[in-house]
Write a protein that holds these residues in place. Structure first.
Motif, PDB file in Angstrom:
ATOM      1  N   GLY A   1       0.849  -1.157   0.019  1.00 38.85           N
ATOM      2  CA  GLY A   1      -0.049  -0.084   0.047  1.00 38.85           C
ATOM      3  C   GLY A   1       0.697   1.276  -0.065  1.00 38.85           C
ATOM      4  N   TYR A   2       2.029   0.826   0.186  1.00 34.80           N
ATOM      5  CA  TYR A   2       3.062   2.404   0.162  1.00 34.80           C
ATOM      6  C   TYR A   2       2.977   3.088  -0.929  1.00 34.80           C
ATOM      7  CZ  TYR A   2       7.112   5.100   0.474  1.00 34.80           C
ATOM      8  OH  TYR A   2       8.153   6.263   0.223  1.00 34.80           O
ATOM      9  N   ARG A   3       3.044   4.327  -1.032  1.00 37.12           N
ATOM     10  CA  ARG A   3       2.921   5.393  -1.871  1.00 37.12           C
ATOM     11  C   ARG A   3       4.138   6.537  -1.554  1.00 37.12           C
ATOM     12  NH1 ARG A   3       1.200   1.634  -3.711  1.00 37.12           N
ATOM     13  NH2 ARG A   3      -0.782   1.227  -5.202  1.00 37.12           N
ATOM     14  N   LEU A   4       4.811   7.103  -2.399  1.00 36.82           N
ATOM     15  CA  LEU A   4       5.804   8.160  -2.110  1.00 36.82           C
ATOM     16  C   LEU A   4       4.982   9.242  -2.849  1.00 36.82           C
ATOM     17  CD1 LEU A   4       8.243   9.763  -1.274  1.00 36.82           C
ATOM     18  CD2 LEU A   4       9.343   8.935  -3.611  1.00 36.82           C
ATOM     19  N   ALA A   5       4.689  10.336  -2.142  1.00 39.16           N
ATOM     20  CA  ALA A   5       4.237  11.353  -2.957  1.00 39.16           C
ATOM     21  C   ALA A   5       5.130  12.568  -3.032  1.00 39.16           C
ATOM     22  CB  ALA A   5       3.081  12.305  -1.803  1.00 39.16           C
ATOM     23  N   VAL A   6       5.205  13.010  -4.388  1.00 39.19           N
ATOM     24  CA  VAL A   6       6.149  14.152  -4.768  1.00 39.19           C
ATOM     25  C   VAL A   6       5.075  15.326  -5.107  1.00 39.19           C
ATOM     26  CG1 VAL A   6       8.164  14.964  -6.153  1.00 39.19           C
ATOM     27  CG2 VAL A   6       7.625  12.461  -5.471  1.00 39.19           C
ATOM     28  N   GLY A   7       5.569  16.545  -4.405  1.00 32.88           N
ATOM     29  CA  GLY A   7       4.447  17.744  -4.644  1.00 32.88           C
ATOM     30  C   GLY A   7       5.402  19.128  -4.267  1.00 32.88           C
ATOM     31  N   GLY A   8       4.362  20.001  -4.235  1.00 32.44           N
ATOM     32  CA  GLY A   8       5.178  21.319  -4.022  1.00 32.44           C
ATOM     33  C   GLY A   8       5.024  22.205  -5.333  1.00 32.44           C
ATOM     34  N   MET A   9       6.401  22.754  -5.651  1.00 28.67           N
ATOM     35  CA  MET A   9       6.584  23.262  -6.762  1.00 28.67           C
ATOM     36  C   MET A   9       6.992  22.474  -7.802  1.00 28.67           C
ATOM     37  SD  MET A   9       8.409  26.732  -4.629  1.00 28.67           S
ATOM     38  CE  MET A   9       8.443  27.813  -5.980  1.00 28.67           C
ATOM     39  N   VAL A  10       5.845  21.795  -8.372  1.00 27.32           N
ATOM     40  CA  VAL A  10       6.282  20.666  -9.296  1.00 27.32           C
ATOM     41  C   VAL A  10       5.350  20.838 -10.425  1.00 27.32           C
ATOM     42  CG1 VAL A  10       7.648  19.140  -7.964  1.00 27.32           C
ATOM     43  CG2 VAL A  10       5.262  18.973  -8.235  1.00 27.32           C
TER      44      VAL A  10
ATOM     45  N   ARG B   1       4.330  18.403 -12.277  1.00 28.83           N
ATOM     46  CA  ARG B   1       3.645  17.057 -12.404  1.00 28.83           C
ATOM     47  C   ARG B   1       3.669  16.338 -10.901  1.00 28.83           C
ATOM     48  NH1 ARG B   1       3.311  13.198 -16.911  1.00 28.83           N
ATOM     49  NH2 ARG B   1       4.132  14.759 -18.314  1.00 28.83           N
ATOM     50  N   PRO B   2       2.743  16.600 -10.127  1.00 28.96           N
ATOM     51  CA  PRO B   2       2.861  15.622  -8.979  1.00 28.96           C
ATOM     52  C   PRO B   2       2.754  14.234  -8.923  1.00 28.96           C
ATOM     53  CG  PRO B   2       1.288  17.732  -8.850  1.00 28.96           C
ATOM     54  CD  PRO B   2       1.552  17.292 -10.334  1.00 28.96           C
ATOM     55  N   LEU B   3       3.543  13.570  -8.243  1.00 31.85           N
ATOM     56  CA  LEU B   3       3.737  12.138  -8.461  1.00 31.85           C
ATOM     57  C   LEU B   3       2.975  11.419  -7.126  1.00 31.85           C
ATOM     58  CD1 LEU B   3       7.190  12.019 -10.006  1.00 31.85           C
ATOM     59  CD2 LEU B   3       5.274  11.976 -11.238  1.00 31.85           C
ATOM     60  N   SER B   4       2.674   9.972  -7.490  1.00 31.56           N
ATOM     61  CA  SER B   4       2.465   9.038  -6.345  1.00 31.56           C
ATOM     62  C   SER B   4       3.037   7.969  -6.919  1.00 31.56           C
ATOM     63  CB  SER B   4       0.832   8.856  -6.078  1.00 31.56           C
ATOM     64  OG  SER B   4       0.547   8.260  -4.997  1.00 31.56           O
TER      65      SER B   4
ATOM     66  N   ALA C   1       9.157  14.714 -11.963  1.00 28.90           N
ATOM     67  CA  ALA C   1       8.021  15.470 -11.595  1.00 28.90           C
ATOM     68  C   ALA C   1       8.171  17.058 -12.016  1.00 28.90           C
ATOM     69  CB  ALA C   1       8.199  15.669  -9.674  1.00 28.90           C
ATOM     70  N   GLU C   2       9.174  17.316 -13.051  1.00 23.31           N
ATOM     71  CA  GLU C   2       9.107  18.522 -13.407  1.00 23.31           C
ATOM     72  C   GLU C   2       9.197  19.746 -12.560  1.00 23.31           C
ATOM     73  OE1 GLU C   2       6.261  18.744 -16.271  1.00 23.31           O
ATOM     74  OE2 GLU C   2       6.900  16.869 -17.358  1.00 23.31           O
ATOM     75  N   VAL C   3      10.428  19.799 -11.653  1.00 27.47           N
ATOM     76  CA  VAL C   3      10.691  20.923 -10.676  1.00 27.47           C
ATOM     77  C   VAL C   3      10.202  22.428 -11.395  1.00 27.47           C
ATOM     78  CG1 VAL C   3      12.360  21.980  -9.429  1.00 27.47           C
ATOM     79  CG2 VAL C   3      12.022  19.520  -9.368  1.00 27.47           C
ATOM     80  N   GLU C   4       9.704  23.022 -10.754  1.00 29.07           N
ATOM     81  CA  GLU C   4       9.353  24.538 -11.229  1.00 29.07           C
ATOM     82  C   GLU C   4      10.350  25.531 -10.827  1.00 29.07           C
ATOM     83  OE1 GLU C   4       5.354  25.423  -9.605  1.00 29.07           O
ATOM     84  OE2 GLU C   4       4.504  24.221 -11.060  1.00 29.07           O
ATOM     85  N   GLU C   5      10.620  26.469 -11.628  1.00 29.64           N
ATOM     86  CA  GLU C   5      11.358  27.867 -11.438  1.00 29.64           C
ATOM     87  C   GLU C   5      11.153  28.410  -9.977  1.00 29.64           C
ATOM     88  OE1 GLU C   5      13.926  30.292 -13.477  1.00 29.64           O
ATOM     89  OE2 GLU C   5      12.711  28.293 -14.200  1.00 29.64           O
ATOM     90  N   GLY C   6      12.053  28.605  -9.311  1.00 30.47           N
ATOM     91  CA  GLY C   6      11.699  29.179  -7.821  1.00 30.47           C
ATOM     92  C   GLY C   6      11.919  28.272  -6.819  1.00 30.47           C
TER      93      GLY C   6
ATOM     94  N   TRP D   1      11.625   6.263   6.433  1.00 30.74           N
ATOM     95  CA  TRP D   1      10.345   5.861   6.300  1.00 30.74           C
ATOM     96  C   TRP D   1       9.593   7.140   5.310  1.00 30.74           C
ATOM     97  CZ3 TRP D   1      12.143   6.512  11.392  1.00 30.74           C
ATOM     98  CH2 TRP D   1      12.405   5.272  11.903  1.00 30.74           C
ATOM     99  N   LEU D   2      10.236   7.423   4.198  1.00 29.19           N
ATOM    100  CA  LEU D   2       9.852   8.347   3.545  1.00 29.19           C
ATOM    101  C   LEU D   2       8.365   8.576   3.038  1.00 29.19           C
ATOM    102  CD1 LEU D   2      10.937  11.461   2.378  1.00 29.19           C
ATOM    103  CD2 LEU D   2      11.443  10.110   0.258  1.00 29.19           C
ATOM    104  N   SER D   3       7.721   9.461   3.275  1.00 30.72           N
ATOM    105  CA  SER D   3       6.183   9.596   2.723  1.00 30.72           C
ATOM    106  C   SER D   3       5.904  10.712   1.792  1.00 30.72           C
ATOM    107  CB  SER D   3       5.241   9.748   3.961  1.00 30.72           C
ATOM    108  OG  SER D   3       5.360  11.107   4.327  1.00 30.72           O
ATOM    109  N   ARG D   4       6.727  11.693   1.783  1.00 29.44           N
ATOM    110  CA  ARG D   4       6.503  13.005   0.840  1.00 29.44           C
ATOM    111  C   ARG D   4       7.683  13.793   0.645  1.00 29.44           C
ATOM    112  NH1 ARG D   4       2.148  15.529  -0.668  1.00 29.44           N
ATOM    113  NH2 ARG D   4       2.475  17.753  -1.170  1.00 29.44           N
ATOM    114  N   ILE D   5       8.042  14.052  -0.486  1.00 29.44           N
ATOM    115  CA  ILE D   5       9.064  14.977  -0.967  1.00 29.44           C
ATOM    116  C   ILE D   5       8.215  16.303  -1.604  1.00 29.44           C
ATOM    117  CG2 ILE D   5      10.532  15.356  -2.852  1.00 29.44           C
ATOM    118  CD1 ILE D   5      11.206  12.552  -2.848  1.00 29.44           C
TER     119      ILE D   5
END
Lengths: 371, 371
Positions: free
Chosen positions: A58-67, A69-72, A135-140, A209-213
């Protein structure tokens, strides 16, 4: 009498336990120095909260914030859709060698590490860079923040351990999302199923135990980035600290430790074999290790042993001729930026007990030779 | 009596001349600390040989070695075919503060720099990376070697000053092929028409009057890379040195210097304004500057002034309350890797007199207050 409490997490019975709950422990110096790659059962453990049980399915790594394309990402996604790399990297807690500072003035509520909050492993995982590119990191965006699945309590709040590293560092080929340690899946206490490995930085930035970037403009506001793991001048105390002003720890400073002989040992007459480890931060090299038995008036150069790995510690050794009687052996290392270590722990004392890289000293007694 | 010899190269009359032939000089501390960007007439000069007169029309930069496409570039080529970038960067000689080491034990045949072998300028030129990309660096190249057009004599041979930096460093956006200094063409003594600027490294790696860039597997075998600018342990002397074993200097270590008050000054009673500079190597930040008037038993934190530029020094200041009588003011800085400076110059002495970043100390006398 031997402590018969069984060692948790399959760890070696000889581990020096600094705290039971959460579990914090590390190997005695002679075991630490035995193998360049630390066996898992000896690898030091630094926990701030629970050791979470994570269901890998069930594990998912979330990648979000200034991106863009957010990923799971599931574990299969990480293994199948991204490259896998392996490297040898040493992790060291910012509080390693805190006991020497505690001997100068008490440091309450912090783990009393001697020289064992450090270990070296072979890590396998996805380069952080590959996931950030997907995830296509955004400018800034300037910082990459991590949140763990553990449960930590501080200031009457519960949250996961977290922290951040500069984006520039996160894009380096050495920063991993690791799922293997020494060729096996990460053990629970070392971050199963996925952890960050940030070589050259304080261990706290290798979040387990990384859950989110989260990509963001500023460093993490997690307690362990914004509050703890800051270095203050010697004159500051907890009560007087302006938490905005401390040095937010990241790269490690140069350090060296004597593992053998141990403090207080009585040695037979003749040549004394001195062995230890040294570690440089931020990808700098350990260039030289110096030993002195006269308080730094004269030095001899130790031999660096084992192969050079950019992100790993360096083992060293030397044979000293010591006359019968009491001696203090001191060690200091130099890195490739010609940085060396401060002489005196008293002059770098800080109320959180971080980054003690003063000369490491061991007092020994040499027996008279038989004639 | 004032020395009436005119200052060469349009330099300021107040410069401290450490050698006339070749010309080596730098500004006195109070002038050095006056402006964040050092005016050209004050910028320190470090020469090992002649100052060549280069005809800009006939000038060509050769790029060769392990490249797919060797280049020969005129100044117009460099200006027209490549991007131009500007940055503020501090250059510091590895021999800065050598006089403090010389006071411990003589260091013959080396320039007796006090604290003035450092300056900060605004550089404009082509990113090294752009030229290396155009030359198509081959697999296996690890170092970028530079040769200058000056004429240096060492060991009965004549050659141009040279050195190298790791390819990884050369690809950083901060490494320039500079043709302007402070908005004007490079002056002859600072490398006209083209020089390397390697921020964060010892000044010797910013080769002047650049004639050739060579991509290679190993560091430069030029005298100034393979022989000079190596750091040896205190116990080694010129006669006993194994030149293969010295630490090949590159990145700078963390340092701080008191420019005001000056050594031996008598000060009126009351608050004393203390000002100086600090510099971190390799792109690390100066995070904190500490001052002590009791030999390091207690410290106060100085204020960092002026804007932060990643590759530039940091000016700092503090106001101290000093009782009438004799005082020693000591300074040390910390960088973003939590490295700080060694306390005692005696314990880092080396026979070439490099990288003295021990605490800088100034003795002053405070007059009794008028009642």
């Amino acid at each position: 009498m031997k402590d018969e409490t069984p060692m948790p997490f399959g760890k070696h019975a000889a581990l020096l336990v600094r705290e039971r709950q959460p579990f914090n422990a590390g190997p005695p110096p002679e075991l630490l120095r035995r193998a360049f790659v630390t066996p898992e059962e000896l690898f030091f453990v630094r926990n701030h909260g629970t050791v979470p049980e994570v269901d890998p399915a069930g594990y998912r790594l979330a990648v979000g914030g200034m991106v863009g394309r957010p990923l799971s990402l599931s574990l299969d996604d990480l293994r199948d859709r991204f490259p896998s790399v392996s490297l040898v990297a040493t992790l060291q807690c910012a509080g390693n060698r805190r006991t020497e500072l505690m001997a100068i003035e008490p440091i309450p509520k912090e783990a009393p590490w001697d020289t064992e909050a450090i270990s070296n492993a072979h890590w396998t995982g996805v380069p952080m860079r590959a996931v950030l590119e997907a995830a296509e990191v955004e400018e800034g965006a300037r910082h990459v923040a991590f949140d763990g699945l553990d449960d930590v309590e501080r200031q009457q709040r519960h949250f996961g351990f977290g922290g951040s590293i500069p984006l520039e560092k996160a894009l380096g080929p050495e920063v991993l999302l690791a799922y293997e340690m020494n060729g096996a899946p990460l053990p629970p206490t070392h971050g199963f199923p996925l952890r960050v490995v940030t070589p050259g930085y304080i261990g706290a930035r290798s979040v387990k135990w990384l859950s989110r970037i989260t990509l963001q403009a500023e460093p993490s506001d997690n307690y362990f980035q914004a509050h703890a793991y800051k270095l203050f001048p010697p004159q500051v105390r907890a009560e007087t600290a302006d938490w905005e002003r401390g040095l937010m720890l990241g790269e490690l400073s140069i350090t060296a430790v004597i593992c053998r002989p141990q403090a207080g040992e009585t040695l037979p007459a003749g040549q004394v074999l001195v062995q230890g480890y040294a570690l440089a931060g931020g990808g700098r090299r350990v260039e030289r290790v110096d030993l002195s038995t006269d308080g730094g008036a004269t030095w001899i150069t130790a031999e660096l042993v084992d192969e050079y790995h950019r992100w790993a510690w360096r083992f060293w050794e030397a044979r000293l001729e010591l006359a019968p009687g009491a001696h203090q052996i001191a060690v200091r290392a130099w890195d490739s930026a010609a940085n060396t270590q401060p002489e005196d722990a008293r002059k770098i004392w800080n109320f959180k007990g971080y980054m003690n890289n003063s000369w490491h000293r061991v007092e020994v007694h040499v027996e008279p030779s038989e004639r």
